[in-house]
Design an enzyme around this catalytic site. Structure first.
Site, PDB file in Angstrom:
ATOM      1  N   ASP A  35       0.815  -1.209   0.000  1.00 14.48           N
ATOM      2  CA  ASP A  35       0.000   0.000   0.000  1.00 14.48           C
ATOM      3  C   ASP A  35       0.854   1.268   0.000  1.00 14.48           C
ATOM      4  O   ASP A  35       2.073   1.208   0.184  1.00 14.48           O
ATOM      5  CB  ASP A  35      -0.973   0.002   1.199  1.00 14.48           C
ATOM      6  N   ASP A  44      -7.457  -2.608  14.272  1.00 15.55           N
ATOM      7  CA  ASP A  44      -8.849  -2.858  13.867  1.00 15.55           C
ATOM      8  C   ASP A  44      -8.968  -4.098  12.976  1.00 15.55           C
ATOM      9  O   ASP A  44     -10.017  -4.356  12.401  1.00 15.55           O
ATOM     10  CB  ASP A  44      -9.421  -1.631  13.137  1.00 15.55           C
ATOM     11  N   HIS A 104      -7.185  -4.657  10.186  1.00 17.84           N
ATOM     12  CA  HIS A 104      -6.900  -4.484   8.761  1.00 17.84           C
ATOM     13  C   HIS A 104      -5.624  -5.225   8.354  1.00 17.84           C
ATOM     14  O   HIS A 104      -4.712  -5.407   9.161  1.00 17.84           O
ATOM     15  CB  HIS A 104      -6.857  -3.002   8.342  1.00 17.84           C
ATOM     16  N   GLU A 161      -9.585  -1.809   5.430  1.00 23.71           N
ATOM     17  CA  GLU A 161     -10.227  -1.507   6.706  1.00 23.71           C
ATOM     18  C   GLU A 161     -11.478  -2.377   6.896  1.00 23.71           C
ATOM     19  O   GLU A 161     -11.991  -2.950   5.926  1.00 23.71           O
ATOM     20  CB  GLU A 161     -10.623  -0.029   6.739  1.00 23.71           C
TER      21      GLU A 161
HETATM   22  P1  PGA Z   1       2.313  -1.382  12.637  1.00 24.35           P
HETATM   23  O1  PGA Z   1       1.123  -1.385  11.569  1.00 24.35           O
HETATM   24  O2  PGA Z   1       3.266  -2.437  12.173  1.00 24.35           O
HETATM   25  O3  PGA Z   1       2.920  -0.019  12.559  1.00 24.35           O
HETATM   26  O4  PGA Z   1       1.690  -1.710  13.949  1.00 24.35           O
HETATM   27  C1  PGA Z   1       0.552  -2.592  11.178  1.00 24.35           C
HETATM   28  C2  PGA Z   1      -0.582  -2.331  10.215  1.00 24.35           C
HETATM   29  O5  PGA Z   1      -1.242  -1.282  10.320  1.00 24.35           O
HETATM   30  O6  PGA Z   1      -0.838  -3.188   9.364  1.00 24.35           O
END
Ligand code: PGA
Length: 256
Positions: free
Chosen positions: A63, A132, A134, A139
């Site tokens: 992404d 959450d 994702h 999302e």
């Molecule tokens: P993080 O993000 O590794 O910074 O916790 C993980 C994600 O949002 O997929």
């Protein structure tokens, strides 16, 4: 889904690094799907230290923020070059990251999917998980059949990611992300989750119903997904003892 619980993030990262190193040795032109965020940072450091040959490896990132130029310090282009690519012998033309400045987003996304198909698909997709649930930036409520496209971030994700920006308002609200359908086509998925903040989302993903309300739960339908996590991220798993026993009693030929 194979759930590998380790005492620390370092131990879980070491297993993930061994899996990727083994793939690159067995298949020097492997196609890797890569992720950004805090979680994979130690993994990228470990892979750099292993001095693997990246000369034929192809990569596709999950992404990118819409509106950020590649040189923007918070862009995922910048993250990937700073933390991995500039330390290994990858060829720039083999690196693919969604273009945050794409003028025609649907056309860009269709082309990104076509490029993944053209190289024969992703061998191993690295994933984090949002608080959450994702994966990528899919999302909650994302279609489980979704492909690469524009998504709108939840306020929770924008708040989670605000730590990288000068203020929460600066976190872009739109992104380009591979879809859940795209991720489900990777031959292997390798999800890393560390820390208590991930425990609930991870338990719902692994042991709850398959639901678009927790996009990572779609991985229950994937034939080869490994989840490497630390104890803090494992605290809400109901069957943690079983997963530990399975890992400790693997036949020799299955060990990593
Ligand atoms: P993080 O993000 O590794 O910074 O916790 C993980 C994600 O949002 O997929």
């Amino acid at each position: 889904m194979e759930i590998i619980i380790q005492p620390t993030p370092e131990a879980a990262t070491a297993i993930a690094a061994r899996l990727i190193a083994r793939l690159l040795k067995e298949k020097p032109d492997a196609v890797l799907g890569l992720a950004t965020g805090s979680t994979p940072l130690p993994l990228y450091r470990a892979l750099v230290d292993m001095q693997l040959d990246w000369s034929r490896v192809r990569t596709f990132n999950l992404d990118e923020y819409l509106g950020l130029a590649p040189e923007h310090p918070q862009s995922y282009h910048h993250f990937m070059w700073e933390n991995l690519f500039r330390h290994v012998n990858i060829r720039p033309e083999n690196v693919h990251i969604p273009d945050g400045l794409a003028s025609d987003v649907p056309a860009f996304c269709a082309d990104y999917e076509a490029r993944i198909r053209a190289v024969g698909g992703i061998d191993l997709q690295l994933l984090g998980i949002g608080s959450d649930g994702h994966i990528g930036f899919n999302e909650p409520s994302s279609s489980l059949a979704s492909r690469t496209r524009i998504k709108t971030l939840t306020q929770r994700t924008r708040a989670d990611n605000a730590r990288f920006f000068a203020s929460a308002d600066e976190v872009p609200s739109h992104v380009i992300t591979m879809g859940i359908g795209t991720i489900m086509e990777a031959r292997t998925n390798l999800l890393l989750a560390f820390g208590a903040k991930k425990a609930q989302a991870l338990a719902e993903a692994a042991e709850g119903p398959v639901t678009a309300m927790n996009p990572a739960s779609a991985l229950q339908l994937h034939p080869d997904t490994r989840v490497c996590l630390d104890e803090a991220a494992a605290t809400q798993l109901k069957r943690a003892d079983y997963y530990r026993w399975v890992f400790a009693n693997k036949p020799q030929w299955q060990r990593v």
